[in-house]
Design an enzyme around this catalytic site. Structure first.
Site, PDB file in Angstrom:
ATOM      1  N   ASP A   1       4.187   5.968  -8.500  1.00 26.49           N
ATOM      2  CA  ASP A   1       2.742   5.974  -8.735  1.00 26.49           C
ATOM      3  C   ASP A   1       2.444   5.537 -10.170  1.00 26.49           C
ATOM      4  O   ASP A   1       1.524   4.751 -10.397  1.00 26.49           O
ATOM      5  CB  ASP A   1       2.204   7.391  -8.477  1.00 26.49           C
ATOM      6  CG  ASP A   1       0.695   7.445  -8.510  1.00 26.49           C
ATOM      7  OD1 ASP A   1       0.055   6.407  -8.288  1.00 26.49           O
ATOM      8  OD2 ASP A   1       0.143   8.537  -8.758  1.00 26.49           O
TER       9      ASP A   1
ATOM     10  N   TYR B   1      -4.379  18.623  -2.272  1.00 27.60           N
ATOM     11  CA  TYR B   1      -3.398  17.711  -2.866  1.00 27.60           C
ATOM     12  C   TYR B   1      -2.170  17.565  -1.968  1.00 27.60           C
ATOM     13  O   TYR B   1      -1.487  18.550  -1.670  1.00 27.60           O
ATOM     14  CB  TYR B   1      -3.009  18.281  -4.231  1.00 27.60           C
ATOM     15  CG  TYR B   1      -1.928  17.552  -5.000  1.00 27.60           C
ATOM     16  CD1 TYR B   1      -1.974  16.175  -5.193  1.00 27.60           C
ATOM     17  CD2 TYR B   1      -0.868  18.264  -5.556  1.00 27.60           C
ATOM     18  CE1 TYR B   1      -0.988  15.537  -5.921  1.00 27.60           C
ATOM     19  CE2 TYR B   1       0.118  17.627  -6.300  1.00 27.60           C
ATOM     20  CZ  TYR B   1       0.049  16.264  -6.477  1.00 27.60           C
ATOM     21  OH  TYR B   1       1.017  15.628  -7.203  1.00 27.60           O
TER      22      TYR B   1
ATOM     23  N   CYS C   1      -1.168  14.816 -15.512  1.00 23.41           N
ATOM     24  CA  CYS C   1      -0.508  15.832 -16.345  1.00 23.41           C
ATOM     25  C   CYS C   1      -0.592  15.408 -17.803  1.00 23.41           C
ATOM     26  O   CYS C   1      -0.823  14.240 -18.115  1.00 23.41           O
ATOM     27  CB  CYS C   1       0.945  15.969 -15.936  1.00 23.41           C
ATOM     28  SG  CYS C   1       1.087  16.542 -14.246  1.00 23.41           S
TER      29      CYS C   1
ATOM     30  N   HIS D   1       2.796  12.651  -4.170  1.00 24.17           N
ATOM     31  CA  HIS D   1       3.897  12.675  -5.147  1.00 24.17           C
ATOM     32  C   HIS D   1       5.141  13.444  -4.701  1.00 24.17           C
ATOM     33  O   HIS D   1       6.043  13.665  -5.507  1.00 24.17           O
ATOM     34  CB  HIS D   1       3.407  13.280  -6.490  1.00 24.17           C
ATOM     35  CG  HIS D   1       2.348  12.460  -7.157  1.00 24.17           C
ATOM     36  ND1 HIS D   1       1.127  12.964  -7.489  1.00 24.17           N
ATOM     37  CD2 HIS D   1       2.334  11.162  -7.532  1.00 24.17           C
ATOM     38  CE1 HIS D   1       0.382  12.018  -8.054  1.00 24.17           C
ATOM     39  NE2 HIS D   1       1.097  10.909  -8.080  1.00 24.17           N
TER      40      HIS D   1
END
Ligand code: ADP
Ligand code: SF4
Length: 688
Positions: free
Chosen positions: A266, A170, A31, A173
């Protein structure tokens, strides 16, 4: 210089399904606070990474449908064809340098509150959304699951049309609906998509198959999976379900991009995690698949990278932050310029941009986010157009970066520092527990400056106004930093509380300078970033009883933006630092401090041998003010300009000081204007 042959292995091409990466450097999705609203800025930033040698450059998460609306976060968007032109800017920029472009297709499930689209949120089971928005998701029925598969397939086809070479499924997370289906904590279904692991994996498998069928002829299909949530038995763990998911899907995707969850784990800050920290969790993956594996771990050392490849842990060196701090990291290794690498310090200021919905910035790389809007390249800076000498006073982050960048432009630069050591606040703070990596801000610049014959450094040189006039350089830049104030004034106290005696208040400057700190200690943190917690940790480790008092509702409130707040809490609680939120220190008595409740004003007392206050800083601007107060003597000494930068102008983050130093150097001698100093991605009609 030639590349060290030990690193040759990093430059081998690697096949990913139908495409081939030219080397092993892989910028994983990250991001950036630009997303669909700032496409030109974003494309330029990604293009620079490709130019810097990253063989694969990926997007951030890209929403595939309005029921996955991350607003106000600025993520990628691929709801329909109207989103293609923005994404094509990025694929063109990446392809222009011979790299592969990857896209992380994303449906946020229980993470999407859909604040802008106002669509009903979706998830495997009826649950509150993961944010604290007062809404719940609808448990997806079979119709919804079919729709999700359709949306994902349509987005994959569009991504292929936009030129993406690697298309992600995906499931990481705790942000993606596919991970929510995998998770026992999130999925309490009783149909074929819930219950035993085979069932919870079903949707992920179907979507991988759909994607391969739709785009697999030309694009590689990658899976991003969190193999461990670091939650013990309640979550996915590398020993149990994480292992079994990879085993079940082993060779189905073309590439495994594996990590730990959630984002805070992460992208762990350096204070709490060392380089390569994910290895112990993800090392098993390569044994279960013949497909290439990418993983991250804040890798900046080429030796550590080689050992990941040779040790059979990874096929690709994945990076988000190291590629932000130095987009040219691969090229520098390739060209034997290891000592030029600008190493990430693991501070997560980059993350704070995304978290606060503004373009990412970086402590180490002041050009991050400025590639398009200001035309700043991380490695290239226009040469000087005049022969002028510049005196920079103060060698903290601002002065060092200013001197380095002016030196790179070819100017004759003189850098004077009062102390024996260079680095200012980063040198001081790097001695605190967990902050050793802060010194990289100094080391990179000191090393670059040492290679520049046109930059002279003077240590032990505290300059007065007379000294500066004697120096007689035509241009003077004051970068003398800031000091913590002692009178309690800050965000909470607008007027110095009469009960505080500044001569008895200690500040972080005192603690860093080794002042005696008799216990018990009260740390009054009205700063709300990392330093209050670190000072509390240091004093507690010194064996003192420590209470941290803050008027905020939470300790280190702003660190929610750097993803470290939870770890700070854990650390302080484990060390038995007492945490008092919602209170301000108002007075110091003999062996006590008086506190006031932030909501009721109700007073209470705590034992206190030393009060350490972090309330606000004051610019060290006396040199600047005395020089500029006397323009005649400046002129008589041949001084034409005096400027101030960094904390000396307005105390802020280390990132802001580095940026200020860099900006001064870029703009020096280029003329100034009242125009908005950068280009803007003006939002296009209909692109919403
Ligand atoms: P910034 O973050 O803006 O770079 P710092 O506080 O980290 O600010 O660094 C300021 C540096 O300036 C410190 O190393 C300090 O020793 C130095 N300094 C302060 N006053 C003077 C002075 N009069 N002459 C030379 N150096 C100075
Ligand atoms: Fe690394 Fe900090 Fe830059 Fe992020 S902001 S890339 S953590 S140096």
């Amino acid at each position: 210089m030639a590349r060290d042959p030990r690193y040759d292995i990093l430059f081998e091409p690697v096949r990913i399904g139908p495409v081939t990466a030219r080397n092993r450097f892989y910028q994983v999705p990250h991001c950036n606070g630009m997303g669909h609203t700032r496409p030109r800025m974003l494309a330029a930033m990604r293009g620079i990474k490709a130019e810097g040698g990253w063989a694969v450059v990926c997007t951030e998460e890209v929403e595939i449908h309005p029921s996955s609306d991350a607003s106000p976060a600025r993520e990628g968007r691929l709801w329909d064809d109207r989103d293609l032109p923005a994404l094509e800017l990025m694929t063109e920029a990446v392809h222009a340098h011979g790299s592969l472009a990857g896209i992380e297709l994303f449906h946020g499930g229980i993470n999407s509150a859909n604040r802008m689209s106002r669509m009903v949120s979706l998830g495997p089971s009826s649950r509150p959304v993961r944010t604290f928005d007062p809404i719940q998701v609808r448990a997806m029925d079979r119709h919804d699951i079919r729709a999700l598969r359709r949306w994902h397939r349509a987005a994959a086809l569009r991504a292929k049309r936009a030129g993406f070479d690697v298309i992600y499924v995906y499931a990481a997370h705790d942000l993606s609906v596919l991970m929510h289906f995998l998770s026992r904590r999130r999925n309490e279904r009783t149909d074929e998509y819930g219950g035993k692991l085979e069932n919870r994996v079903r949707l992920l498998r179907e979507i991988i198959e759909d994607t391969k069928e739709a785009v697999g002829d030309r694009s590689a299909v990658a899976v991003r999976l969190a193999v461990d949530e670091l939650l013990g038995a309640e979550g996915i763990t590398a020993e149990a379900e994480g292992h079994d998911i990879v085993a079940m899907l082993a060779d189905l995707p073309d590439l495994w991009d594996v990590n730990v969850s959630d984002w805070a784990n992460d992208s762990a800050v350096s204070r709490f995690a060392e380089e390569g920290y994910q290895e112990r969790h993800i090392a098993f993956v390569k044994q279960l698949t013949s497909k290439p594996v990418v993983g991250v771990g804040r890798f900046t050392s080429p030796d550590a990278m080689v050992s990941q490849i040779r040790g059979g842990i990874l096929d690709f060196i994945g990076a988000a932050r190291p590629s932000i701090a130095d987009p040219f990291l691969p090229r520098k290794i390739e060209e034997g310029r290891i000592d030029e690498i600008r190493e990430c310090i693991g501070c997560n200021i980059c993350v704070s941009g995304d978290m606060t919905q503004v373009p990412m910035r970086c402590t180490q790389n002041p050009t991050m986010g400025e590639e398009w809007r200001r035309g700043w390249h991380p490695e290239i800076i226009p040469a000087k157009r005049t022969d002028e000498a510049i005196l920079v006073v103060g060698a903290g982050p601002a002065g060092l970066e200013c001197a380095r960048a002016l030196g790179q432009r070819g100017f004759d630069v003189h850098l004077a520092e009062a102390g024996t050591e260079l680095g200012g606040r980063v040198t001081a703070e790097a001695r605190l527990p967990g902050l050793a990596a802060w010194a990289r801000v100094r080391d990179h610049r000191v090393q670059r400056i040492a290679a520049m014959p046109n930059v002279q450094v003077y240590r032990d040189s505290r300059l007065s106004a007379d000294h500066v006039r004697e120096f007689g350089m035509p241009h003077v830049v004051i970068a003398t930093g800031a000091r913590w104030r002692r009178d309690g004034v800050g965000r909470w106290h607008g007027i110095a509380p009469s009960g505080l005696d500044p001569s008895r208040v200690l500040t972080p400057d005192d603690v860093l300078a080794g002042a005696a700190v008799p216990g018990p200690v009260v740390v009054f943190d009205d700063d709300h970033f990392y330093l209050g917690g670190v000072i509390a940790e240091k004093l507690r480790r010194d064996g003192l009883e420590v209470t941290l008092v803050t008027p905020a509702a939470q300790v280190s409130a702003w660190t929610v933006n750097t993803l470290e707040q939870r770890m700070i809490y854990r650390r302080l609680i484990e060390l038995d630092v007492e945490l008092v939120t919602g209170h301000a220190v108002t007075a110091q008595r003999d062996a006590n401090v008086e506190l006031a409740c932030a909501f009721t004003g109700r007073a209470s007392c705590r034992p206190c041998g030393s009060l350490v206050a972090l309330t606000a800083r004051l610019p060290v601007d006396d040199l600047y003010l005395s020089l500029t107060a006397d323009p005649d003597s400046l002129a008589a000494s041949g001084i034409r300009t005096v400027s101030r930068i960094g904390d000396c102008e307005a105390p802020a983050t280390i990132a802001a000081a580095v940026h200020a130093g860099h900006r001064f150097a870029r703009e020096f001698g280029e003329g100034s204007t009242d125009e908005v100093p950068f280009r803007r991605d003006v939002e296009m009609f209909g692109a919403g």
